[in-house]
Enzyme design. Sequence first.
Site, mmCIF file in Angstrom:
data_model
loop_
_atom_site.group_PDB
_atom_site.id
_atom_site.type_symbol
_atom_site.label_atom_id
_atom_site.label_comp_id
_atom_site.label_asym_id
_atom_site.label_seq_id
_atom_site.Cartn_x
_atom_site.Cartn_y
_atom_site.Cartn_z
ATOM 1 N N TYR A 41 0.793 -1.233 0.000
ATOM 2 C CA TYR A 41 0.000 0.000 0.000
ATOM 3 C C TYR A 41 0.825 1.283 0.000
ATOM 4 O O TYR A 41 0.258 2.375 -0.018
ATOM 5 C CB TYR A 41 -0.957 -0.006 1.197
ATOM 6 C CG TYR A 41 -1.930 -1.162 1.162
ATOM 7 C CD1 TYR A 41 -2.870 -1.265 0.143
ATOM 8 C CD2 TYR A 41 -1.884 -2.172 2.118
ATOM 9 C CE1 TYR A 41 -3.753 -2.324 0.080
ATOM 10 C CE2 TYR A 41 -2.771 -3.237 2.080
ATOM 11 C CZ TYR A 41 -3.702 -3.316 1.053
ATOM 12 O OH TYR A 41 -4.573 -4.372 0.996
ATOM 13 N N HIS A 121 -8.957 1.755 -5.463
ATOM 14 C CA HIS A 121 -8.094 0.885 -4.667
ATOM 15 C C HIS A 121 -6.660 1.324 -4.915
ATOM 16 O O HIS A 121 -6.262 1.563 -6.065
ATOM 17 C CB HIS A 121 -8.259 -0.586 -5.070
ATOM 18 C CG HIS A 121 -9.640 -1.096 -4.809
ATOM 19 N ND1 HIS A 121 -10.046 -1.520 -3.560
ATOM 20 C CD2 HIS A 121 -10.712 -1.219 -5.627
ATOM 21 C CE1 HIS A 121 -11.324 -1.887 -3.632
ATOM 22 N NE2 HIS A 121 -11.746 -1.719 -4.874
HETATM 23 O O1 LIG Z 1 -8.086 -2.861 2.525
HETATM 24 C C1 LIG Z 1 -7.838 -3.072 1.357
HETATM 25 C C2 LIG Z 1 -7.253 -2.000 0.543
HETATM 26 C C3 LIG Z 1 -7.688 -1.996 -0.905
HETATM 27 O O2 LIG Z 1 -9.002 -1.464 -1.000
HETATM 28 C C4 LIG Z 1 -6.742 -1.047 -1.691
HETATM 29 O O3 LIG Z 1 -6.883 0.158 -1.544
HETATM 30 O O4 LIG Z 1 -5.850 -1.519 -2.409
HETATM 31 C C5 LIG Z 1 -7.678 -3.403 -1.497
HETATM 32 C C6 LIG Z 1 -8.526 -4.353 -0.666
HETATM 33 O O5 LIG Z 1 -8.465 -5.658 -1.218
HETATM 34 C C7 LIG Z 1 -8.013 -4.405 0.763
HETATM 35 O O6 LIG Z 1 -8.865 -5.212 1.541
#
Ligand SMILES: O=C1C[C@@](O)(C(=O)O)C[C@@H](O)[C@@H]1O
Length: 178
Positions: A41, A121
């Site tokens: 992330y 995402h």
């Molecule tokens: O919490 C998250 C973050 C997310 O939404 C992203 O921003 O990449 C992707 C999701 O699969 C994960 O559960």
Amino acid sequence: MASAASGASGASAGAGPRPPRILVLHGPNLNLLGRREPEVYGTTSLAAIDAALRRRAATSGVEVDTFQSNHEGALIDRLHEAPGRYRGVILNPGGYAHTSVALRDAVAAVVGLGVPVIEVHLSNVHAREPFRHRLLTAGACRGVISGLGVWSYLLALEALLAADGPGGLPAEAAAPAS
Ligand SMILES: O=C1C[C@@](O)(C(=O)O)C[C@@H](O)[C@@H]1O
């Protein structure tokens, strides 16, 4: 597809000027951004993302309200407040993207009331575990951006700021030239 998109956004057409505010909703665990799995992330904090969105929106005279919750119902409650108050919503549902029929239904209701919701995402969910490939919420959204880190949010913001076309998005997005 085009008719569904323009139909959903049509509710806002002709309803007067859209509010100069955009709502950004962050789902569960995103409060830990910057420290949470940085290899997936990144190292940018949620506060930094919110600040970047506010700065960009301000240059277009638009204000941004942000809200993070680890609770499904709290996110749904905020979505319900969007019609009449926000010109659009940027939604990172976090893990609820893959599980929540209730959140999807809330998105569908709000989009149906003329407020475009763009799902974002940070990571490319389609390149990750198979259980992340199924997106329940995305199908109800006006669009989806995945895998561009902070740019996923910023590009969603650009789309919402882009034009006074249907649903706040460029007309050609709803009806691409054939
Ligand atoms: O919490 C998250 C973050 C997310 O939404 C992203 O921003 O990449 C992707 C999701 O699969 C994960 O559960």
